[in-house]
Design a protein around this motif. Structure first.
Motif, PDB file in Angstrom:
ATOM      1  N   VAL A   1       3.593  -3.034  11.687  1.00  0.00           N
ATOM      2  CA  VAL A   1       3.956  -1.688  11.490  1.00  0.00           C
ATOM      3  C   VAL A   1       4.441  -1.477  10.056  1.00  0.00           C
ATOM      4  CG1 VAL A   1       5.408   0.375  11.950  1.00  0.00           C
ATOM      5  CG2 VAL A   1       4.297  -0.937  13.793  1.00  0.00           C
ATOM      6  N   LEU A   2       5.131  -2.508   9.517  1.00  0.00           N
ATOM      7  CA  LEU A   2       5.584  -2.458   8.287  1.00  0.00           C
ATOM      8  C   LEU A   2       4.426  -2.549   7.292  1.00  0.00           C
ATOM      9  CD1 LEU A   2       7.704  -2.131   6.078  1.00  0.00           C
ATOM     10  CD2 LEU A   2       8.170  -4.568   6.403  1.00  0.00           C
ATOM     11  N   ALA A   3       3.375  -3.388   7.404  1.00  0.00           N
ATOM     12  CA  ALA A   3       2.223  -3.760   6.631  1.00  0.00           C
ATOM     13  C   ALA A   3       1.385  -2.491   6.773  1.00  0.00           C
ATOM     14  CB  ALA A   3       1.564  -4.848   7.156  1.00  0.00           C
ATOM     15  N   GLY A   4       1.403  -1.734   7.862  1.00  0.00           N
ATOM     16  CA  GLY A   4       0.571  -0.453   7.777  1.00  0.00           C
ATOM     17  C   GLY A   4       1.304   0.622   7.171  1.00  0.00           C
ATOM     18  N   ILE A   5       2.572   0.651   7.213  1.00  0.00           N
ATOM     19  CA  ILE A   5       3.305   1.909   6.496  1.00  0.00           C
ATOM     20  C   ILE A   5       3.442   1.837   5.113  1.00  0.00           C
ATOM     21  CG2 ILE A   5       4.532   2.754   8.683  1.00  0.00           C
ATOM     22  CD1 ILE A   5       7.080   1.472   7.512  1.00  0.00           C
ATOM     23  N   GLU A   6       3.452   0.445   4.528  1.00  0.00           N
ATOM     24  CA  GLU A   6       3.509   0.159   3.263  1.00  0.00           C
ATOM     25  C   GLU A   6       2.190   0.925   2.579  1.00  0.00           C
ATOM     26  OE1 GLU A   6       6.906  -3.238   2.483  1.00  0.00           O
ATOM     27  OE2 GLU A   6       4.563  -3.894   3.044  1.00  0.00           O
ATOM     28  N   ALA A   7       1.167   0.240   3.314  1.00  0.00           N
ATOM     29  CA  ALA A   7      -0.285   0.433   2.736  1.00  0.00           C
ATOM     30  C   ALA A   7      -0.550   2.089   2.796  1.00  0.00           C
ATOM     31  CB  ALA A   7      -1.231   0.106   3.619  1.00  0.00           C
ATOM     32  N   ALA A   8      -0.014   2.708   4.070  1.00  0.00           N
ATOM     33  CA  ALA A   8      -0.217   4.060   3.996  1.00  0.00           C
ATOM     34  C   ALA A   8       0.462   5.081   3.035  1.00  0.00           C
ATOM     35  CB  ALA A   8       0.260   4.649   5.504  1.00  0.00           C
ATOM     36  N   ALA A   9       1.668   4.623   2.858  1.00  0.00           N
ATOM     37  CA  ALA A   9       2.508   4.931   1.651  1.00  0.00           C
ATOM     38  C   ALA A   9       1.938   4.982   0.416  1.00  0.00           C
ATOM     39  CB  ALA A   9       3.828   4.523   1.630  1.00  0.00           C
ATOM     40  N   ALA A  10       1.283   3.909   0.275  1.00  0.00           N
ATOM     41  CA  ALA A  10       0.545   3.603  -1.365  1.00  0.00           C
ATOM     42  C   ALA A  10      -0.696   4.741  -1.297  1.00  0.00           C
ATOM     43  CB  ALA A  10       0.184   2.367  -1.134  1.00  0.00           C
ATOM     44  N   ARG A  11      -1.135   5.178  -0.241  1.00  0.00           N
ATOM     45  CA  ARG A  11      -2.354   6.064  -0.001  1.00  0.00           C
ATOM     46  C   ARG A  11      -1.877   7.814   0.052  1.00  0.00           C
ATOM     47  NH1 ARG A  11      -7.523   3.488   2.845  1.00  0.00           N
ATOM     48  NH2 ARG A  11      -7.371   1.282   2.157  1.00  0.00           N
ATOM     49  N   GLY A  12      -0.556   7.643   0.025  1.00  0.00           N
ATOM     50  CA  GLY A  12      -0.171   9.221  -0.026  1.00  0.00           C
ATOM     51  C   GLY A  12       0.399   9.664   1.346  1.00  0.00           C
ATOM     52  N   PHE A  13       0.214   8.882   2.239  1.00  0.00           N
ATOM     53  CA  PHE A  13       0.584   9.538   3.789  1.00  0.00           C
ATOM     54  C   PHE A  13       2.054   9.398   3.869  1.00  0.00           C
ATOM     55  CE2 PHE A  13      -3.608   7.889   4.473  1.00  0.00           C
ATOM     56  CZ  PHE A  13      -4.412   8.795   5.069  1.00  0.00           C
ATOM     57  N   THR A  14       2.548  10.524   4.739  1.00  0.00           N
ATOM     58  CA  THR A  14       3.976  10.633   5.093  1.00  0.00           C
ATOM     59  C   THR A  14       4.419  10.231   6.405  1.00  0.00           C
ATOM     60  OG1 THR A  14       3.659  12.818   5.612  1.00  0.00           O
ATOM     61  CG2 THR A  14       3.932  12.559   3.068  1.00  0.00           C
ATOM     62  N   HIS A  15       3.487  10.053   7.396  1.00  0.00           N
ATOM     63  CA  HIS A  15       3.902  10.008   8.626  1.00  0.00           C
ATOM     64  C   HIS A  15       3.010   9.166   9.368  1.00  0.00           C
ATOM     65  CE1 HIS A  15       6.106  13.704   7.619  1.00  0.00           C
ATOM     66  NE2 HIS A  15       7.139  13.433   8.676  1.00  0.00           N
ATOM     67  N   VAL A  16       3.379   8.298  10.297  1.00  0.00           N
ATOM     68  CA  VAL A  16       2.533   7.522  11.171  1.00  0.00           C
ATOM     69  C   VAL A  16       2.707   7.696  12.684  1.00  0.00           C
ATOM     70  CG1 VAL A  16       1.959   5.786   9.622  1.00  0.00           C
ATOM     71  CG2 VAL A  16       3.810   5.567  11.172  1.00  0.00           C
ATOM     72  N   LEU A  17       1.833   7.767  13.655  1.00  0.00           N
ATOM     73  CA  LEU A  17       1.767   7.775  14.948  1.00  0.00           C
ATOM     74  C   LEU A  17       1.662   6.450  15.517  1.00  0.00           C
ATOM     75  CD1 LEU A  17       1.020  10.371  17.685  1.00  0.00           C
ATOM     76  CD2 LEU A  17       0.454   7.972  17.821  1.00  0.00           C
ATOM     77  N   THR A  18       2.662   5.739  15.865  1.00  0.00           N
ATOM     78  CA  THR A  18       2.412   4.326  16.330  1.00  0.00           C
ATOM     79  C   THR A  18       1.960   4.333  17.710  1.00  0.00           C
ATOM     80  OG1 THR A  18       4.962   3.977  17.025  1.00  0.00           O
ATOM     81  CG2 THR A  18       4.049   3.301  14.919  1.00  0.00           C
ATOM     82  N   LEU A  19       0.854   3.682  18.256  1.00  0.00           N
ATOM     83  CA  LEU A  19       0.087   3.518  19.379  1.00  0.00           C
ATOM     84  C   LEU A  19      -0.106   2.268  19.873  1.00  0.00           C
ATOM     85  CD1 LEU A  19      -1.540   5.313  21.579  1.00  0.00           C
ATOM     86  CD2 LEU A  19      -3.576   5.244  19.881  1.00  0.00           C
TER      87      LEU A  19
END
Length: 265
Positions: free
Chosen positions: A83-101
């Motif tokens: 999850v941390l790897a995903g949110i770090e990459a998502a933040a770098a692309r400008g995303f603000t929220h993730v739904l984990t599934l």
């Protein structure tokens, strides 16, 4: 089965994405990703060192679907690490929220739009699933999680987490990323309850939405990596840490609780 290419594509969100950590999930991950993509765009899968052939299938799916992104971690880092790897990459692309599934098909993908709408209406909050169990749920796991939930309630002075272990939820990325980068142990199975408690401590309010859970047997293609001894020890040690932090924060948490009651009186 209808291919992803022939499905109507949901409008891509620039703020909210579905994030699926995946470790040796078996064939269920294919169904899970297709169902998630039918409900949301974009969907990211973080392959957490899988060795079961799912990596290649997911990459083939992503090659034909611009709304699906697959990250591959070379070694298993644990759910929190993925999850941390995903949110770090998502933040770098400008995303603000993730739904984990979860990748094993247990979570209700059809509720993704409802959870996302709740998050978009209150972006400062985390949206937590409140599980509704059916007959497929192992009795010992349903009963055992009640103790973890009680500890989470105590540690937050009943802030409203509900079920601390249910991984179908939406996190605001920045506060979660800050917390996880500060606490290097939040990388394994016990990531979910600790994230919810620490986000409450950081002032992120919880919203609960009821969501069903389906446990699949091995005959149905279900895969479980839960180990009762190991994972319950992890949960016990996690709550001991959190109870220590709770003791330090108790005066501030109590003061916030009293002020909140006065404001709503």
């Amino acid at each position: 089965m209808q291919s992803l290419a022939s499905m109507p594509t949901p409008t891509a969100s620039s703020t909210h994405l579905v994030l699926i950590p995946s470790y040796n999930p078996g064939l269920k991950v294919d169904e899970t990703v297709r169902a998630a993509r039918a409900c949301w765009n974009p969907v990211w899968v973080v392959v957490d060192g899988s060795t079961d052939g799912s990596t290649e299938r997911l990459q083939a799916m992503a090659a034909n679907d611009p709304g699906l992104h697959v990250m591959v971690l070379p070694t298993n880092c644990g759910k929190g690490g993925a999850v941390l790897a995903g949110i770090e990459a998502a933040a770098a692309r400008g995303f603000t929220h993730v739904l984990t599934l979860d990748s094993d098909g247990q979570h209700p993908t059809e509720l993704i739009p409802r959870f996302m709408a709740a998050s978009q209406a209150q972006p400062d909050a985390m949206v937590l699933g409140r599980p509704k169990f059916d007959a497929s749920a192992p009795w010992i796991r349903v009963q055992g999680r009640r103790l973890s939930n009680l500890f989470a309630d105590i540690e937050t002075l009943w802030a409203g987490i509900g079920d601390s272990l249910y991984g179908f939820r939406i996190y605001p990325i920045e506060p979660l990323k800050t917390i996880m980068q500060r606490h290097s142990w939040m990388r394994r199975f016990d990531f979910d309850p600790e994230a919810a408690v620490r986000l409450c401590w950081a002032g992120v309010p919880p919203i609960q939405i009821e969501a069903p859970v389906r446990y699949f047997s091995a005959h149905e293609g279900g895969v479980s990596h839960f180990n009762y001894a190991r994972d319950n020890l992890l949960l016990t040690w996690m709550h001991l840490r959190l109870l220590g932090g709770f003791g330090v924060r108790l005066p501030l948490l109590a003061a916030k609780k009293v002020l909140g009651r006065r404001e709503t009186a």
